[in-house]
Scaffold this motif. Structure first.
Motif, short mmCIF file in Angstrom:
data_model
loop_
_atom_site.label_atom_id
_atom_site.label_comp_id
_atom_site.label_asym_id
_atom_site.label_seq_id
_atom_site.Cartn_x
_atom_site.Cartn_y
_atom_site.Cartn_z
N ASN A 42 0.82 -1.22 0.00
CA ASN A 42 0.00 0.00 0.00
C ASN A 42 0.86 1.28 0.00
OD1 ASN A 42 -2.43 -1.51 0.20
ND2 ASN A 42 -2.07 -1.74 2.41
N PRO A 43 1.64 1.48 -1.05
CA PRO A 43 2.49 2.67 -1.09
C PRO A 43 1.68 3.97 -1.10
CG PRO A 43 2.42 1.61 -3.24
CD PRO A 43 1.72 0.68 -2.28
N GLU A 44 2.07 4.89 -0.24
CA GLU A 44 1.46 6.21 -0.21
C GLU A 44 2.48 7.21 -0.74
OE1 GLU A 44 -1.55 7.16 0.50
OE2 GLU A 44 -2.27 5.14 0.97
N ILE A 45 2.18 7.76 -1.90
CA ILE A 45 3.15 8.61 -2.62
C ILE A 45 2.48 9.91 -3.03
CG2 ILE A 45 4.74 8.70 -4.60
CD1 ILE A 45 4.55 5.62 -4.72
N THR A 46 3.27 10.96 -3.04
CA THR A 46 2.79 12.23 -3.60
C THR A 46 3.87 12.82 -4.48
OG1 THR A 46 1.79 14.37 -3.10
CG2 THR A 46 3.61 13.66 -1.68
N VAL A 47 3.46 13.50 -5.52
CA VAL A 47 4.38 14.17 -6.45
C VAL A 47 4.11 15.67 -6.40
CG1 VAL A 47 5.10 14.45 -8.85
CG2 VAL A 47 4.57 12.17 -7.96
N ILE A 48 5.16 16.44 -6.14
CA ILE A 48 5.05 17.89 -6.07
C ILE A 48 5.96 18.50 -7.12
CG2 ILE A 48 5.37 19.94 -4.61
CD1 ILE A 48 5.06 18.05 -2.19
N VAL A 49 5.43 19.41 -7.93
CA VAL A 49 6.27 20.14 -8.88
C VAL A 49 6.92 21.29 -8.12
CG1 VAL A 49 6.36 21.37 -11.08
CG2 VAL A 49 4.69 19.53 -10.75
N ARG A 50 8.23 21.12 -7.84
CA ARG A 50 8.93 22.09 -7.01
C ARG A 50 9.29 23.35 -7.78
NH1 ARG A 50 8.21 22.60 -2.19
NH2 ARG A 50 8.47 20.35 -1.89
N SER A 51 9.72 23.20 -9.02
CA SER A 51 10.00 24.36 -9.87
C SER A 51 9.67 23.99 -11.30
CB SER A 51 11.46 24.81 -9.75
OG SER A 51 12.34 23.82 -10.24
N PHE A 52 9.33 24.99 -12.08
CA PHE A 52 8.85 24.77 -13.44
C PHE A 52 9.93 25.11 -14.46
CE2 PHE A 52 5.29 25.81 -10.71
CZ PHE A 52 4.39 24.80 -11.00
N SER A 53 9.91 24.39 -15.55
CA SER A 53 10.84 24.68 -16.63
C SER A 53 10.48 26.01 -17.30
CB SER A 53 10.81 23.56 -17.68
OG SER A 53 9.51 23.46 -18.25
N TYR A 54 11.42 26.52 -18.06
CA TYR A 54 11.19 27.76 -18.80
C TYR A 54 10.01 27.56 -19.75
CZ TYR A 54 11.94 31.53 -22.16
OH TYR A 54 11.78 32.62 -22.99
N GLN A 55 9.01 28.41 -19.62
CA GLN A 55 7.81 28.30 -20.44
C GLN A 55 7.68 29.52 -21.34
OE1 GLN A 55 4.38 27.36 -18.05
NE2 GLN A 55 5.56 26.02 -16.72
N ARG A 56 7.16 29.28 -22.55
CA ARG A 56 7.04 30.40 -23.49
C ARG A 56 5.87 30.17 -24.42
NH1 ARG A 56 11.59 27.88 -26.24
NH2 ARG A 56 10.72 25.98 -27.17
N ILE A 57 5.51 31.21 -25.11
CA ILE A 57 4.52 31.15 -26.19
C ILE A 57 5.12 31.82 -27.41
CG2 ILE A 57 2.51 31.08 -24.67
CD1 ILE A 57 2.19 34.08 -25.18
N PHE A 58 4.46 31.66 -28.54
CA PHE A 58 4.93 32.23 -29.80
C PHE A 58 3.85 33.16 -30.34
CE2 PHE A 58 6.49 28.00 -29.07
CZ PHE A 58 7.84 28.05 -29.37
N VAL A 59 4.25 34.37 -30.71
CA VAL A 59 3.32 35.33 -31.30
C VAL A 59 3.85 35.73 -32.67
CG1 VAL A 59 2.11 37.54 -31.05
CG2 VAL A 59 2.68 36.19 -29.02
N ASP A 60 3.02 35.63 -33.69
CA ASP A 60 3.45 35.92 -35.06
C ASP A 60 2.34 36.69 -35.78
OD1 ASP A 60 5.06 36.01 -37.26
OD2 ASP A 60 4.95 33.87 -37.72
N GLY A 61 2.67 37.19 -36.95
CA GLY A 61 1.68 37.91 -37.74
C GLY A 61 1.82 39.41 -37.62
N GLU A 62 0.70 40.10 -37.56
CA GLU A 62 0.67 41.56 -37.61
C GLU A 62 0.89 42.18 -36.23
OE1 GLU A 62 0.39 43.27 -40.80
OE2 GLU A 62 1.09 41.20 -40.98
N VAL A 63 2.08 41.89 -35.66
CA VAL A 63 2.53 42.52 -34.42
C VAL A 63 3.91 43.11 -34.69
CG1 VAL A 63 1.19 41.02 -32.89
CG2 VAL A 63 3.49 40.32 -33.61
N PHE A 64 4.35 43.99 -33.80
CA PHE A 64 5.60 44.70 -34.06
C PHE A 64 6.84 43.90 -33.67
CE2 PHE A 64 2.62 48.28 -34.08
CZ PHE A 64 3.05 48.96 -35.21
N ARG A 65 6.72 42.97 -32.72
CA ARG A 65 7.88 42.17 -32.31
C ARG A 65 7.48 40.69 -32.24
NH1 ARG A 65 8.33 46.31 -28.44
NH2 ARG A 65 7.64 44.87 -26.80
#
Length: 229
Positions: A105-128
């Motif tokens: 009867n293993p009792e286990i928990t998983v905690i995300v201690r820190s997150f990897s670098y996350q990003r999004i991509f914006v393209d089209g009719e924007v200036f940058r």
């Protein structure tokens, strides 16, 4: 006569533009998606995340591991396990099954201690156009602002968000941000998830102007001071 030919070219361009769509979608728009619920999706583990794996009654097995680029982790008494793409709850269930043959009867928990670098991509009719760090919650309108804002040629009634689902499928959502800007429908300004792609298309008149510049102004000389513009 030359001016008349130029006008004929313009009329043809307008008719073609009226019949064409301004956005080429790589995947059909999924009208059934509840865009207002996107921010409520449970977090899924990604490569680079730092995980705490804790055993309540077997503390000697506690470990802190970083998810490898292939999405896997290695733990005591367990060979490589796929963690990428799973929620912490899903990974917990996987570990319980894995350790059931080693621990009663293993009792286990998983905690995300820190997150990897996350990003999004914006393209089209924007200036940058380009990558934008995703820190906390960010909506589509906020991402466009981070990308330098929209150009005058932007078509906000047909902004496209492309998202990869846990099943590794691409889902495309078409949003009317004009409705969000005038408070008609704020659900159009959805919250973004890591690796989302935001594409701001050109307006119809902007497409006509490009066509006129490429195929008329540069290729057909206008003489005698005549100009259709």
């Amino acid at each position: 006569m030359k001016a008349l030919c130029v006008l004929q070219y313009i009329l043809i361009a307008l008719m073609l533009t009226a019949c064409a769509t301004t956005v080429n979608n790589p995947v059909p728009v999924q009208s059934s998606i509840q865009v207002s619920d996107s921010s409520a999706q449970e977090y899924r583990i990604r490569a680079g995340d730092l995980l705490d794996v804790k055993f309540f009654y077997n503390s000697e097995l506690n470990e802190q591991v970083t998810v490898r680029p292939d999405g896997r982790i290695s733990l005591q008494l367990a060979n490589d396990l796929m963690a990428g793409g799973l929620t912490p709850a899903e990974l917990t269930e996987q570990l319980k099954k894995k350790y059931a043959s080693e621990i009663d009867n293993p009792e286990i928990t998983v905690i995300v201690r820190s997150f990897s670098y996350q990003r999004i991509f914006v393209d089209g009719e924007v200036f940058r156009a380009g990558l934008i760090p995703l820190v906390g919650q960010m909506t589509v309108l906020q991402s466009i602002t981070q990308a330098g804002g929209k150009k005058d040629t932007a078509y906000l009634k047909g902004v496209i968000v492309i998202r990869r689902t846990p099943g590794d499928k691409l889902v495309t959502m078409q949003l009317n941000l004009e409705d969000a800007l005038d408070n008609t429908d704020m659900t159009q300004d959805i919250a973004l998830l890591p690796n989302d792609i935001v594409f701001v298309p050109k307006s119809t008149i902007a497409n006509v102007n490009v066509w006129v510049d490429q195929y008329i102004r540069r290729n057909i000389p206008v003489s005698m001071g005549l100009s259709p513009f």
